[in-house]
Design a protein around this motif. Structure first.
Motif, PDB file in Angstrom:
ATOM      1  N   ARG A  96      51.224  31.790  39.876  1.00  0.00           N
ATOM      2  CA  ARG A  96      49.923  31.741  40.556  1.00  0.00           C
ATOM      3  C   ARG A  96      48.868  30.982  39.750  1.00  0.00           C
ATOM      4  O   ARG A  96      47.955  30.380  40.313  1.00  0.00           O
ATOM      5  CB  ARG A  96      49.413  33.174  40.843  1.00  0.00           C
ATOM      6  N   TYR A  97      49.006  31.031  38.406  1.00  0.00           N
ATOM      7  CA  TYR A  97      47.947  30.442  37.584  1.00  0.00           C
ATOM      8  C   TYR A  97      48.378  29.114  36.949  1.00  0.00           C
ATOM      9  O   TYR A  97      47.673  28.578  36.097  1.00  0.00           O
ATOM     10  CB  TYR A  97      47.513  31.454  36.507  1.00  0.00           C
ATOM     11  N   PRO A 128      33.515  41.023  38.173  1.00  0.00           N
ATOM     12  CA  PRO A 128      34.147  41.933  39.125  1.00  0.00           C
ATOM     13  C   PRO A 128      35.526  41.438  39.586  1.00  0.00           C
ATOM     14  O   PRO A 128      35.904  40.289  39.320  1.00  0.00           O
ATOM     15  CB  PRO A 128      33.162  41.958  40.302  1.00  0.00           C
ATOM     16  N   THR A 129      36.204  42.287  40.289  1.00  0.00           N
ATOM     17  CA  THR A 129      37.542  41.986  40.809  1.00  0.00           C
ATOM     18  C   THR A 129      37.561  40.669  41.595  1.00  0.00           C
ATOM     19  O   THR A 129      36.687  40.420  42.423  1.00  0.00           O
ATOM     20  CB  THR A 129      37.989  43.129  41.764  1.00  0.00           C
ATOM     21  N   THR A 131      37.064  37.560  40.726  1.00  0.00           N
ATOM     22  CA  THR A 131      36.128  36.450  40.431  1.00  0.00           C
ATOM     23  C   THR A 131      36.799  35.327  39.632  1.00  0.00           C
ATOM     24  O   THR A 131      36.186  34.298  39.364  1.00  0.00           O
ATOM     25  CB  THR A 131      34.876  36.956  39.667  1.00  0.00           C
ATOM     26  N   LYS A 133      38.956  35.810  36.565  1.00  0.00           N
ATOM     27  CA  LYS A 133      39.082  36.026  35.105  1.00  0.00           C
ATOM     28  C   LYS A 133      40.460  35.602  34.582  1.00  0.00           C
ATOM     29  O   LYS A 133      40.564  34.888  33.580  1.00  0.00           O
ATOM     30  CB  LYS A 133      38.830  37.506  34.760  1.00  0.00           C
ATOM     31  N   HIS A 135      42.588  33.649  36.056  1.00  0.00           N
ATOM     32  CA  HIS A 135      42.667  32.212  36.301  1.00  0.00           C
ATOM     33  C   HIS A 135      41.993  31.446  35.150  1.00  0.00           C
ATOM     34  O   HIS A 135      42.547  30.491  34.598  1.00  0.00           O
ATOM     35  CB  HIS A 135      41.959  31.925  37.636  1.00  0.00           C
ATOM     36  N   ASP A 190      42.808  42.448  31.704  1.00  0.00           N
ATOM     37  CA  ASP A 190      42.504  43.749  32.317  1.00  0.00           C
ATOM     38  C   ASP A 190      42.303  44.876  31.327  1.00  0.00           C
ATOM     39  O   ASP A 190      42.796  45.989  31.546  1.00  0.00           O
ATOM     40  CB  ASP A 190      43.640  44.167  33.282  1.00  0.00           C
ATOM     41  N   ASN A 223      37.255  44.095  33.856  1.00  0.00           N
ATOM     42  CA  ASN A 223      36.401  44.341  35.025  1.00  0.00           C
ATOM     43  C   ASN A 223      35.230  45.236  34.671  1.00  0.00           C
ATOM     44  O   ASN A 223      34.328  45.418  35.478  1.00  0.00           O
ATOM     45  CB  ASN A 223      37.200  45.128  36.082  1.00  0.00           C
ATOM     46  N   ARG A 255      37.353  36.273  45.279  1.00  0.00           N
ATOM     47  CA  ARG A 255      37.915  35.049  45.848  1.00  0.00           C
ATOM     48  C   ARG A 255      39.089  35.350  46.772  1.00  0.00           C
ATOM     49  O   ARG A 255      39.407  34.545  47.654  1.00  0.00           O
ATOM     50  CB  ARG A 255      38.400  34.120  44.737  1.00  0.00           C
ATOM     51  N   MET A 259      40.472  33.947  50.694  1.00  0.00           N
ATOM     52  CA  MET A 259      41.791  33.329  50.876  1.00  0.00           C
ATOM     53  C   MET A 259      42.592  34.051  51.943  1.00  0.00           C
ATOM     54  O   MET A 259      43.640  33.574  52.366  1.00  0.00           O
ATOM     55  CB  MET A 259      42.586  33.411  49.576  1.00  0.00           C
TER      56      MET A 259
END
Ligand SMILES: Nc1ncnc2c1ncn2[C@@H]1O[C@H](COP(=O)(O)OP(=O)(O)OP(=O)(O)O)[C@@H](O)[C@H]1O
Ligand SMILES: [Mg+2]
Length: 261
Positions: A96-97, A128-129, A131, A133, A135, A190, A223, A255, A259
């Motif tokens: 994913r990243y 926050p969740t 956003t 981080k 990535h 996290d 977070n 984000r 999506m």
């Protein structure tokens, strides 16, 4: 004798790669005899290159074509090394990243890490969740790979880290701790996502404290709003993170919502 003191004037010097316009690194030397096949190559030039590579003469004793031969060789090595670093990153990064593109700030941090690893503050990426981080953190690791300077890194979510380090029959969790804590750049994702138990707090403390004491760079994400870090992670961990990290604050909406199909 290995413990013999050698005066600095007699110590073997590395080649001045900067003078050649080549990025720093440890590269295999060219075979000076191949200068014979280089445009403008000659036997005398080949001998001079050999002397230069053995540090018997300085770079300015070489003719321009001889410098060019040496330069091109080292630039090729540097490019191969860079490609290897990127390939290594791409095989390790979660899918994913994989395409996370570093911004100029991430690139500047990466440059600082490879040039001055002991003198670069870690990053604490908060927000926050959703956003970005995780990535952002992987984009920084990509930027390090793109510098072409071999740099080891380890990336774990805090939960995976605890799973790795939990004592288990037949596994030396202390050796695992040493290998994780000793990596060049450590990314822990996290932090504080789950309530710490006495054991997870101790492991987190040991790890952060090790990096803190050794002044080694890391990337941490959380977070938890900065004002609550002490409550969630405990005084000792939060205090060290505050001193050792520069904060990157990501804002905005989740984000993932944007999506959703
Ligand atoms: N700058 C960006 N450009 C494009 N996509 C992005 C960017 N930042 C994040 N994303 C995408 O947004 C989604 C959420 O990002 P990410 O997983 O990094 O969020 P997070 O802040 O780590 O979330 P959490 O707090 O839940 O761990 C992912 O699909 C990610 O690939
Ligand atoms: Mg994340």
């Amino acid at each position: 004798m290995s413990d013999q003191w050698i005066p600095p004037s007699q110590q073997r010097r590395g080649l001045d790669l900067a003078a050649l316009g080549v990025p720093p690194g440890r590269y295999v030397h060219p075979d000076a005899s191949e200068f014979l096949d280089f445009p403008g190559g000659s036997r005398e030039g080949s001998a001079r290159i050999d002397s230069y590579l053995h540090r018997e003469i300085e770079l300015d004793a070489l003719q321009p074509t001889e410098v060019e031969f040496v330069r091109q060789h080292f630039l090729k090595c540097a490019e191969e090394q860079r490609r290897k670093c990127i390939t290594h990153f791409e095989t390790k990064v979660p899918r994913r990243y994989g395409a996370a593109d570093p911004n100029p700030i991430a690139r500047a941090w990466a440059q600082s890490v490879v040039a001055n690893p002991d003198d670069t503050r870690s990053l604490l990426v908060v927000g926050p969740t959703g956003t970005g981080k995780t990535h952002y953190a992987y984009s920084v690791l990509r930027a390090i790979a793109e510098t072409g300077r071999p740099t080891s890194w380890a990336a774990y979510t805090a939960a995976d880290l605890y799973a790795q380090l939990r004592p288990r029959a037949g596994r030396d969790s202390e050796a695992t701790f040493e290998s994780i804590s000793g990596t060049d750049v450590l990314f822990v994702d996290d932090l504080g996502a789950a309530k710490l138990t006495e054991w997870t707090e101790e492991v987190t403390y040991r790890l952060i404290n090790h990096r803190y004491e050794q002044c080694r760079p890391g990337i941490f994400t959380s977070n938890v709003p900065p004002g609550q870090l002490r409550d969630v992670l405990g005084e000792r961990i939060a205090s060290r993170l505050t001193e050792m990290c520069e904060r990157v604050t990501l804002k905005g909406d989740d984000r993932r919502k944007g999506m959703a199909a």
